[in-house]
Scaffold this motif. Structure first.
Motif, PDB file in Angstrom:
ATOM      1  N   ALA A  68      44.779  40.279  36.622  1.00 46.64           N
ATOM      2  CA  ALA A  68      44.373  41.087  37.570  1.00 46.64           C
ATOM      3  C   ALA A  68      44.692  40.886  38.932  1.00 46.64           C
ATOM      4  O   ALA A  68      45.138  41.801  39.515  1.00 46.64           O
ATOM      5  CB  ALA A  68      42.871  40.513  37.896  1.00 46.64           C
ATOM      6  N   VAL A  69      45.236  39.808  39.314  1.00 42.94           N
ATOM      7  CA  VAL A  69      46.086  39.341  40.584  1.00 42.94           C
ATOM      8  C   VAL A  69      47.448  40.076  40.524  1.00 42.94           C
ATOM      9  O   VAL A  69      47.722  40.886  41.430  1.00 42.94           O
ATOM     10  CB  VAL A  69      46.118  37.881  40.885  1.00 42.94           C
ATOM     11  CG1 VAL A  69      47.135  37.878  42.025  1.00 42.94           C
ATOM     12  CG2 VAL A  69      44.894  37.366  41.235  1.00 42.94           C
ATOM     13  N   ALA A  72      47.132  43.982  40.767  1.00 42.40           N
ATOM     14  CA  ALA A  72      46.710  44.262  42.071  1.00 42.40           C
ATOM     15  C   ALA A  72      47.590  44.207  43.008  1.00 42.40           C
ATOM     16  O   ALA A  72      48.109  44.895  43.753  1.00 42.40           O
ATOM     17  CB  ALA A  72      45.516  43.551  42.470  1.00 42.40           C
ATOM     18  N   VAL A  78      42.366  47.524  40.724  1.00 46.75           N
ATOM     19  CA  VAL A  78      41.873  46.611  39.509  1.00 46.75           C
ATOM     20  C   VAL A  78      40.274  46.153  39.533  1.00 46.75           C
ATOM     21  O   VAL A  78      40.098  45.546  40.808  1.00 46.75           O
ATOM     22  CB  VAL A  78      42.865  45.479  39.352  1.00 46.75           C
ATOM     23  CG1 VAL A  78      42.464  44.656  38.181  1.00 46.75           C
ATOM     24  CG2 VAL A  78      44.311  45.914  39.410  1.00 46.75           C
ATOM     25  N   GLU A 121      42.116  39.566  47.946  1.00 46.24           N
ATOM     26  CA  GLU A 121      43.534  40.106  47.382  1.00 46.24           C
ATOM     27  C   GLU A 121      43.468  41.575  47.538  1.00 46.24           C
ATOM     28  O   GLU A 121      42.286  42.191  46.945  1.00 46.24           O
ATOM     29  CB  GLU A 121      43.595  39.791  46.042  1.00 46.24           C
ATOM     30  CG  GLU A 121      44.991  40.294  45.345  1.00 46.24           C
ATOM     31  CD  GLU A 121      46.287  39.440  46.022  1.00 46.24           C
ATOM     32  OE1 GLU A 121      47.263  40.231  46.182  1.00 46.24           O
ATOM     33  OE2 GLU A 121      46.187  38.420  46.105  1.00 46.24           O
ATOM     34  N   LEU A 124      42.200  44.329  44.601  1.00 49.10           N
ATOM     35  CA  LEU A 124      41.383  43.745  43.415  1.00 49.10           C
ATOM     36  C   LEU A 124      39.999  43.404  43.945  1.00 49.10           C
ATOM     37  O   LEU A 124      39.360  43.067  44.789  1.00 49.10           O
ATOM     38  CB  LEU A 124      42.093  42.071  43.265  1.00 49.10           C
ATOM     39  CG  LEU A 124      41.180  41.240  42.359  1.00 49.10           C
ATOM     40  CD1 LEU A 124      41.408  41.928  40.990  1.00 49.10           C
ATOM     41  CD2 LEU A 124      41.863  40.165  42.129  1.00 49.10           C
TER      42      LEU A 124
END
Length: 162
Positions: A68-69, A72, A78, A121, A124
């Protein structure tokens, strides 16, 4: 108390290596996985990913969080969804409460965007599991889940399910 707080921060940093140590070889491997996922679909853009395993402790939550990071970081919006309705952990990784989440949305107690958490982030967002239901399988297989997925795909570029 300070020791527990420091340990919790260290655990989060270790789990989110793509965020806290983006130049590490491990972070590079998550970016390689991202690239392979993007190239695995020739005809259609991938909009959702589910990571699962046969047992606990195999790294699926760590993998989903870091994927996910890196997605993003690439500029995609995301949504990371903790769909583990028996032993949810995503809220610990991102230091969130678990009082609302996926189960709140599926049972029409909250709208999707009310239950989603923005992280520090960029791009995200996290949807924790919410309260643990007595019937997780039925909830995940319900029409409400289909409606949730359709709505989430309108709001986000990519949905990653843990």
């Amino acid at each position: 108390m300070a020791i527990n707080s420091k340990k919790s921060l260290l655990d989060s940093k270790r789990k989110l290596v793509a965020k806290y140590d983006p130049k590490s070889p491990i972070s590079e491997q998550y970016r390689t996985i991202r690239t392979n996922i993007l190239f695995s679909s020739v005809d259609e853009e991938i909009r959702s990913i589910m990571v699962t395993s046969s047992g606990p402790g195999e790294g699926k939550s760590t993998t989903t969080a870091n994927l996910a990071v890196v997605f993003a970081q690439q500029g995609k919006t995301v949504l990371l969804v903790d769909a583990d309705l028996r032993k949810p952990t995503v809220h610990y990784t991102f230091k969130l409460t678990n009082t609302l989440g996926l189960t709140s949305v599926l049972t029409n107690q909250k709208d999707l965007m009310e239950a989603v958490n923005k992280t520090d982030e960029n791009n995200l967002y996290v949807l924790s599991s919410g309260p643990i239901p007595p019937n997780p399988s039925e909830l995940l297989g319900s029409k409400a889940m289909q409606l949730f997925l359709e709505q989430a795909l309108e709001e986000f570029d990519l949905i990653i399910f843990d």
